[in-house]
Structure formats: C-alpha cells, structure tokens
Design a protein around this motif. Structure first.
Motif, PDB file in Angstrom:
ATOM      1  N   LEU A 248       3.088   0.520  24.731  1.00  0.00           N
ATOM      2  CA  LEU A 248       4.149  -0.205  25.518  1.00  0.00           C
ATOM      3  C   LEU A 248       5.823   0.458  25.257  1.00  0.00           C
ATOM      4  CD1 LEU A 248       4.312  -2.310  27.190  1.00  0.00           C
ATOM      5  CD2 LEU A 248       5.146  -3.802  25.902  1.00  0.00           C
ATOM      6  N   GLN A 249       5.579   1.109  24.252  1.00  0.00           N
ATOM      7  CA  GLN A 249       7.251   2.077  24.002  1.00  0.00           C
ATOM      8  C   GLN A 249       7.524   2.720  25.364  1.00  0.00           C
ATOM      9  OE1 GLN A 249       8.150   3.358  20.110  1.00  0.00           O
ATOM     10  NE2 GLN A 249       7.574   1.547  19.650  1.00  0.00           N
ATOM     11  N   ALA A 250       6.451   3.541  25.321  1.00  0.00           N
ATOM     12  CA  ALA A 250       6.263   5.302  26.402  1.00  0.00           C
ATOM     13  C   ALA A 250       6.426   4.207  28.212  1.00  0.00           C
ATOM     14  CB  ALA A 250       5.449   5.682  26.281  1.00  0.00           C
ATOM     15  N   LYS A 251       6.529   3.098  28.332  1.00  0.00           N
ATOM     16  CA  LYS A 251       6.291   2.333  29.610  1.00  0.00           C
ATOM     17  C   LYS A 251       7.875   2.029  30.018  1.00  0.00           C
ATOM     18  CE  LYS A 251       4.332  -0.899  32.754  1.00  0.00           C
ATOM     19  NZ  LYS A 251       3.695  -1.494  33.428  1.00  0.00           N
ATOM     20  N   LEU A 256      13.520   2.894  30.949  1.00  0.00           N
ATOM     21  CA  LEU A 256      15.215   3.120  31.063  1.00  0.00           C
ATOM     22  C   LEU A 256      15.708   4.507  31.502  1.00  0.00           C
ATOM     23  CD1 LEU A 256      15.574   1.823  27.084  1.00  0.00           C
ATOM     24  CD2 LEU A 256      16.384   0.937  29.226  1.00  0.00           C
ATOM     25  N   GLN A 257      14.480   5.943  31.478  1.00  0.00           N
ATOM     26  CA  GLN A 257      14.884   6.888  31.394  1.00  0.00           C
ATOM     27  C   GLN A 257      15.530   6.737  33.969  1.00  0.00           C
ATOM     28  OE1 GLN A 257      11.811   8.684  30.314  1.00  0.00           O
ATOM     29  NE2 GLN A 257      12.857  10.072  28.903  1.00  0.00           N
ATOM     30  N   GLU A 258      13.957   6.511  34.612  1.00  0.00           N
ATOM     31  CA  GLU A 258      14.196   6.072  35.854  1.00  0.00           C
ATOM     32  C   GLU A 258      14.959   5.198  36.309  1.00  0.00           C
ATOM     33  OE1 GLU A 258      10.187   6.934  36.690  1.00  0.00           O
ATOM     34  OE2 GLU A 258      10.528   8.602  35.881  1.00  0.00           O
ATOM     35  N   ARG A 259      15.530   3.724  35.612  1.00  0.00           N
ATOM     36  CA  ARG A 259      15.969   2.435  35.914  1.00  0.00           C
ATOM     37  C   ARG A 259      15.612   2.445  37.412  1.00  0.00           C
ATOM     38  NH1 ARG A 259      19.856   0.591  32.458  1.00  0.00           N
ATOM     39  NH2 ARG A 259      20.005  -0.353  33.655  1.00  0.00           N
ATOM     40  N   ASN A 260      14.366   2.215  37.293  1.00  0.00           N
ATOM     41  CA  ASN A 260      13.018   1.411  38.038  1.00  0.00           C
ATOM     42  C   ASN A 260      11.915   0.788  37.468  1.00  0.00           C
ATOM     43  OD1 ASN A 260      11.089   3.313  38.624  1.00  0.00           O
ATOM     44  ND2 ASN A 260      13.007   4.852  39.811  1.00  0.00           N
ATOM     45  N   PHE A 261      11.162   0.118  37.989  1.00  0.00           N
ATOM     46  CA  PHE A 261       9.605  -0.537  37.664  1.00  0.00           C
ATOM     47  C   PHE A 261       8.556  -0.866  37.759  1.00  0.00           C
ATOM     48  CE2 PHE A 261      12.583  -3.413  37.126  1.00  0.00           C
ATOM     49  CZ  PHE A 261      11.930  -4.943  37.281  1.00  0.00           C
ATOM     50  N   GLU A 262       7.594  -0.565  38.290  1.00  0.00           N
ATOM     51  CA  GLU A 262       7.044  -2.290  38.370  1.00  0.00           C
ATOM     52  C   GLU A 262       5.811  -2.860  37.842  1.00  0.00           C
ATOM     53  OE1 GLU A 262       5.120   0.847  38.059  1.00  0.00           O
ATOM     54  OE2 GLU A 262       7.460   2.432  39.090  1.00  0.00           O
ATOM     55  N   ARG A 263       6.105  -4.014  38.316  1.00  0.00           N
ATOM     56  CA  ARG A 263       5.004  -5.528  38.207  1.00  0.00           C
ATOM     57  C   ARG A 263       3.685  -4.709  37.289  1.00  0.00           C
ATOM     58  NH1 ARG A 263       6.925 -10.461  42.254  1.00  0.00           N
ATOM     59  NH2 ARG A 263       9.118 -10.478  41.561  1.00  0.00           N
TER      60      ARG A 263
END
Length: 451
Positions: A248-251, A256-263
């Motif tokens: 989960l650290q990789a995710k 933090l790098q891309e400043r976006n995420f998905e549910r």
C-alpha cells in the motif's frame, strides 16, 4: 560593517546591548520609540526587537516591517515566554525569538545566523499571514528551549503546504503538533482528517484512505469517499505511517507524486488537494534498511521534519503540563482537585516517563480518581511509596497474586468506572483502540451496570 538597530523601552538594556554590539564590530543605533525605529529600519541589516513597547506592540512593528522590501532581519528579545507570541512572531517573519534574560552567547550566534540568512528571512516575511490573523495554539504546553523551537517551526511550516513528517516517541503529542500546524495555517477552517494507520487491516486501510465504489468488494453496497477525499483542501494526518503495508506504500507514493487517486473499484481520477502530515514513533531509516518501508516514500514525506522531544528531555515543562492536565482532568472527571503538593511534583519531575505525556496524563487521572481532597499528594502516585502503590509492609504472597488476565480485567474495569464508562476516554487512558476495548469487554464478560 552590518548595521544593527535595537528597539527596547528599557534604557539599561539598550546601553548594555549597544556596548556589546559595538565590541563585536557592529554599527549600532538604539531607540525606545517604535515610530523612530520604523523610520530607521530601512537602513538597518538587523533589528533586535522588544515586544512590550509603550507606544506600539512589538508584533505590530513586525507587521509593518513585513510589508517592506528592504526591511532588516528581526530577532525578537522579549520577556513574553508564551507559545502564542512565539508562533505569531515567527509567522510575521521574525528570524528567532529569544526570551529575557538574554544569554549573550546565544545572542551572538543568533545574530550571525540571521545576518547570513537575511535573504531567506525576507522570503519568509512575504509568505507570512495577514496582519489581522489570529491563532489558537491549542493544547501544546511547555516553555523549555526544545518546545520553543517546536513553536517556531510550527509557525514557519504553517505558511506553506509542504509535507511534514513528525517524529517522536509514543505519547509525545504528535497529533497535537499536527493539529497546531493546521490551525496556524490559512486552511484552518478546512477539514483536519486523522487516520491511525495501525488501526486497520490492509484491505480496510486501503478503502479507508482511498474510498470505494459500489460493488468494489463484498459489502460495498454504496459509493464511499475516503479520507484523502474528505480532507479536501485541509490537512490529512497519517498517524503511525510506518504501519502501512509495503504494497500500500507504493500506492500512497504514487498519490503523493501525481496528486491524484482513484477510489477502490473506480477508474475515475480524483484530485488530491489536502496537505499531508505524517507521524511515526519508529526508526524509518532502520525500516528502510530492513525493506519494510520504502525509501522513495520516505524521501517524499521527508520535506519538513519535526522532532518532538521526549518528556524526560524537557523535565522543566512537567509542572506546567501537570497543572494544565490537572485542570482538564478535574473537569472531565468532575473532581475538585486544584493543586499538586510539592512532594508529588518532585516525584513527577524525577520520573523518566517512558510513555511521555500520555503516561503523565494516565498517572494524574488515576491520582485524581483516588484523591479525597483538593490537593493531589505523593501517596496517590504509583511511584509515591504508598502502601497502595508499593504493597507497603505486607506485600502479597505468591498464592494471593492474581493472573495477568485477572490484573488486566481489574484494571480495565477500574478505568471504565473512573470514566463513568466513557469508552472514548477509557481508550485514551488505556492507550488502546476502541475495537480492542470492545473485544476485551466481550472476552472478560464486562458490561455497563444498569442504573
């Protein structure tokens, strides 16, 4: 030679500083008038500023200087020994905050550093908050040099949205520091969302952080926003960051790098707007060497590091802390315990406190519950030498001692009774999570008595 301006309403202090500074090779101008100092500030490289001025508060002088392009670096020299003034001064661009009586060696070193970093100090002034801004410092208590430095760092990091990593032993108050940073920032009206990363299993933690879409997994009956999303433009506090599973650290790193995420279960990207503040009591360097914590995630989090000193390294703060906790706990437990006896305070100051402020709070909670007068005495402390604490002259015999299970059950019941079965408060005293307490209650067959 550098030009130093001294603004202090005490003539004796002005003369002493003038003599010292001229001996150090500086060109010196002194005054006790704020308006005169402001008029002369443009020609100075450094200002030694007292806050308690008759015509204008020193913080107002800082506010005026902050608006200028060529103002001097400022070192506050004040008798005000409080958190609010310290943080406010740093927010308004002061290079440092020294408390009277002054240590001449400290003054010498601080002046040299201020002059060397004048350019960065100017930049800090431009990032400072608006003059009318107020600040609620929360419940961080202390006046030791280590805590004063912590106040200054909080003031500085609150002016931007850089990631912060808070390091400190268990019980030192890492969440209090995170909240102080948030409340000192311009986003203080935005959400502060805290996640204890050690309180969730891996699958639950992923859903807790990122949210999930309906049908993403068994039991996901509706869409649910995660903590990253709920933090919005505020602060996301990742407590015990070292407990996040390596996969989960990789995710998290990618977020933090891309400043976006998905549910979870949804490919639609969501923008990360929150500031990230992380904390741990573990040695992340050692974990990186063992392969249990990602080095790249550490470097991404390790932008600004705040180290909270353990209580044993700031014993001079214990009387202040104990007094503040006494008032707080007295209200919560509905006990009128107003003072700590000198003998009891001496014991508190001598103890090493491996559990830090949390342990101090727990010890005082127990003592207040047992107290029968408005004064908390030494015999109420577990290390106070009382018969209750140490067994007195008649220690229990082996066949009279209970099992560890019996002791644990009795202690949990005692804490619940002392807190009137307030589970949130009991969990704080026991230093366990709510699910753990509920599991223990089932295991020991404990339930709240019917009144």
């Amino acid at each position: 030679m550098p030009h130093v301006l001294v603004l202090d309403d005490d003539r004796a202090i002005r003369r002493t500083l003038e003599k010292f500074l001229e001996g150090e090779g500086y060109r010196v101008t002194t005054t006790g008038d704020a308006e005169e100092a402001l008029a002369k500030a443009a020609g100075a490289d450094l200002l030694l500023l007292d806050l308690g001025l008759p015509s204008m508060d020193g913080l107002d002088v800082l506010g005026h200087l902050r608006a200028t392009d060529d103002g001097p670096s400022v070192i506050v020299i004040s008798a005000r020994d409080d958190m609010t003034s310290t943080i406010r001064a740093i927010q308004l661009g002061a290079h440092d905050y020294l408390v009277k009586p002054l240590d001449i060696e400290r003054v010498r070193l601080t002046m040299r550093r201020a002059l060397e970093s004048r350019a960065s100090s100017r930049a800090l002034r431009f990032l400072a908050s608006e003059p009318g801004r107020t600040f609620d410092p929360g419940t961080i208590v202390g006046r030791s040099p280590a805590v004063r430095e912590l106040y200054k760092t909080i003031g500085a990091v609150s002016l931007n949205r850089a990631s912060v990593l808070i390091l400190g032993e268990s019980g030192t108050g890492k969440e209090l520091v995170a909240r102080a940073i948030h409340r000192a920032s311009t986003e203080r009206e935005r959400p502060f969302v805290a996640v204890n990363c050690s309180a969730f299993a891996r699958e639950l933690l992923e859903s807790e952080l990122f949210g999930h879409a309906r049908g993403a997994f068994t039991g996901a009956t509706s869409d649910r926003a995660g903590r990253l999303e709920l933090a919005d433009n505020g602060t996301l506090f990742l407590d015990e960051i070292a407990e996040i599973p390596i996969e989960l650290q990789a995710k998290l790193l990618r977020v933090l790098q891309e400043r976006n995420f998905e549910r979870v279960g949804d490919a639609r990207p969501i923008r990360l707007n929150a500031r990230i503040v992380a904390a741990t009591h573990r040695d992340l360097g050692a974990m990186i060497d063992k392969g249990t914590f990602r080095a790249d995630l550490f470097y991404r989090l390790n932008v600004v590091v705040l180290r909270i000193p353990p209580l044993r390294e700031r014993r001079e703060d214990i009387p202040l802390l104990a007094g503040a906790l006494l008032q707080k706990l007295g209200r919560e437990l509905h006990k009128d315990v107003r003072q700590i006896s000198p003998d009891a305070m001496a014991l508190l100051e001598r103890n090493d406190w491996p559990g830090n402020v949390r342990e101090l709070e727990n010890v005082l909670t127990r003592a207040i519950v047992l107290a029968k007068s408005p004064i908390l005495t030494a015999d109420l402390l577990p290390f106070g030498g009382s018969a209750a604490a140490s067994g007195g002259d008649n220690p229990a015999q082996p066949d009279e001692m209970g099992s560890l299970r019996d002791v644990e059950r009795a202690h949990i019941l005692r804490v619940l009774e002392a807190t009137a079965w307030n589970k949130r408060r009991a969990c704080a005293i026991l230093d366990i999570a709510r699910p753990t307490l509920d599991r223990k209650l089932d295991e020991f067959g404990l339930s709240r008595p019917v009144r």
